[in-house]
Scaffold this active site. Structure first.
Site, PDB file in Angstrom:
ATOM      1  N   ASP A  40       0.807  -0.744  -0.115  1.00  0.00           N
ATOM      2  CA  ASP A  40      -0.103   0.149  -0.403  1.00  0.00           C
ATOM      3  C   ASP A  40       1.059   1.166  -0.242  1.00  0.00           C
ATOM      4  O   ASP A  40       2.267   1.147   0.307  1.00  0.00           O
ATOM      5  CB  ASP A  40      -1.044  -0.152   1.043  1.00  0.00           C
ATOM      6  N   ASP A  42      -2.344  -1.376  -4.848  1.00  0.00           N
ATOM      7  CA  ASP A  42      -2.856  -1.732  -3.333  1.00  0.00           C
ATOM      8  C   ASP A  42      -3.081  -0.653  -3.258  1.00  0.00           C
ATOM      9  O   ASP A  42      -3.559   0.314  -3.638  1.00  0.00           O
ATOM     10  CB  ASP A  42      -1.775  -2.644  -2.915  1.00  0.00           C
ATOM     11  N   ASP A  48      -4.228   1.046   4.229  1.00  0.00           N
ATOM     12  CA  ASP A  48      -4.674   0.017   5.086  1.00  0.00           C
ATOM     13  C   ASP A  48      -4.138  -0.200   6.391  1.00  0.00           C
ATOM     14  O   ASP A  48      -2.876  -0.291   6.242  1.00  0.00           O
ATOM     15  CB  ASP A  48      -4.435  -1.439   4.170  1.00  0.00           C
ATOM     16  N   ARG A  71     -13.785   1.142  -0.785  1.00  0.00           N
ATOM     17  CA  ARG A  71     -13.342   0.949   0.204  1.00  0.00           C
ATOM     18  C   ARG A  71     -12.805   2.752   0.629  1.00  0.00           C
ATOM     19  O   ARG A  71     -12.038   2.958   1.533  1.00  0.00           O
ATOM     20  CB  ARG A  71     -11.965   0.577   0.285  1.00  0.00           C
TER      21      ARG A  71
END
Length: 325
Positions: free
Chosen positions: A132, A161, A165, A218
């Site tokens: 990420d 990615d 996160d 997300r």
């Protein structure tokens, strides 16, 4: 109640020019600040590298060496840094970007460490092989503030990615004044439905004063966590908004959606739903389909964050979120 100091500093910094000397001094002062807002004020607070020296880095080798150093350190990123790497950030670090600095192709992995501040960084186009843009895993007391995180929607969905996160039971995290944009996957909290044993009772996270633009999904997606979202603005989402999953308890306050698909606050793609309390949120014609939860302002353990009000979000947050210090 006054606005948080970091919010005011962003306004001051964009209001008037300053000499190079004054700018350097402002940079050093801001890089020395501790987290004043949200869950990262808990568990003893989040001070980053303030107990150590301050260094300036201008290339990938210098940034990697400093970030992975085991001693407390404040790292100031100067200029444009690019490459293909995954930097493993050690405990007691502040990584602060000078105005105009950028980092391309490099992901930051914050794993099994504590007391980290990532501030005023512009990070983009991190290949999936490097993780990420910022990944927080099994770590405590992390503050991500005034960052600009982006990807590339012209790339394949799995070529890059996530932007940010937070997984594997990470705790006491604040994400504030950050600009998430132009990417497939925004921010994932809790990586798997099967990770209840590690995640349940953890993942206490605050999202304050953030701007989400042109992100597919997300924004964030939340499993198991306890998450406070306040003063956030979602504009031109491509697929979905806040996904409340797997018993997550979410409080969404003083926020607004514009030009978004139907599902602003919803549940999907997990075995069972999460829950949300929604207070002064302009859904912009989209919907909230999540059962009401139990997380309320009075149950938060930290000082109240001033609510801007949903009517003011669209004209306020885009001007303050991102690399604006």
């Amino acid at each position: 109640m006054r606005l948080p100091t970091l919010f005011m500093l962003a306004a001051i910094a964009t209001a008037s020019p300053m000499s190079d000397l004054n700018r350097r001094e402002m940079t050093r002062r801001q890089a020395a600040e501790s987290c004043p807002i949200g869950y990262c004020t808990q568990n003893g607070g989040t001070t980053g590298g303030t107990a150590g020296d301050t260094v300036t880095v201008t290339d990938l080798a210098g940034l990697t060496e400093a970030a992975e150093n085991e001693t407390p350190l404040t790292i100031i990123v100067s200029g444009a840094i690019s490459g293909s790497a995954k930097i493993r950030v050690a405990s007691d670090k502040t990584i602060y970007g000078e105005t105009g600095s950028s980092i391309t192709g490099v992901g930051f992995y914050i794993r099994r460490v504590s007391n980290v501040i990532m501030r005023n960084l512009k990070i983009g186009q991190v290949d999936a092989d490097n993780g990420d843009a910022i990944g927080i895993d099994e770590s405590t007391n992390v503050w991500v503030d005034h960052c600009d995180l982006s990807g590339d929607l012209s790339a394949g969905k799995d070529d890059l990615d996530g932007l940010l996160d937070i997984t594997h039971g990470a705790e006491w995290i604040t994400v504030s004044n950050t600009y998430f944009h132009d990417h497939w996957k925004g921010s994932l909290i809790g990586h798997s439905d099967s990770n209840e044993g590690e995640d349940l009772g953890h993942l206490h996270i605050t999202y304050a004063n953030n701007y989400w633009y042109n992100v597919n999904s997300r924004t964030p997606s939340i499993r198991f966590g306890t998450v406070h979202i306040i003063n956030n603005y979602w504009d031109n989402l491509l697929l979905t908004g806040v996904n409340c999953r797997m018993d997550a308890q979410v409080l969404v306050q003083s926020s607004a959606f514009s030009n978004c698909p139907d599902e602003a606050i919803f549940f999907a793609d997990s075995d069972y739903t999460g829950y949300a309390v929604v207070d002064d949120v302009d859904l912009g014609g989209s919907t909230n389909s999540v059962p009401e939860g139990t997380l309320t302002p009075s149950s938060l353990p930290y000082d109240a964050i001033e609510a801007i009000g949903s009517a003011q979000i669209a004209t306020t947050i885009p001007g303050t979120a991102g690399q604006k210090l």
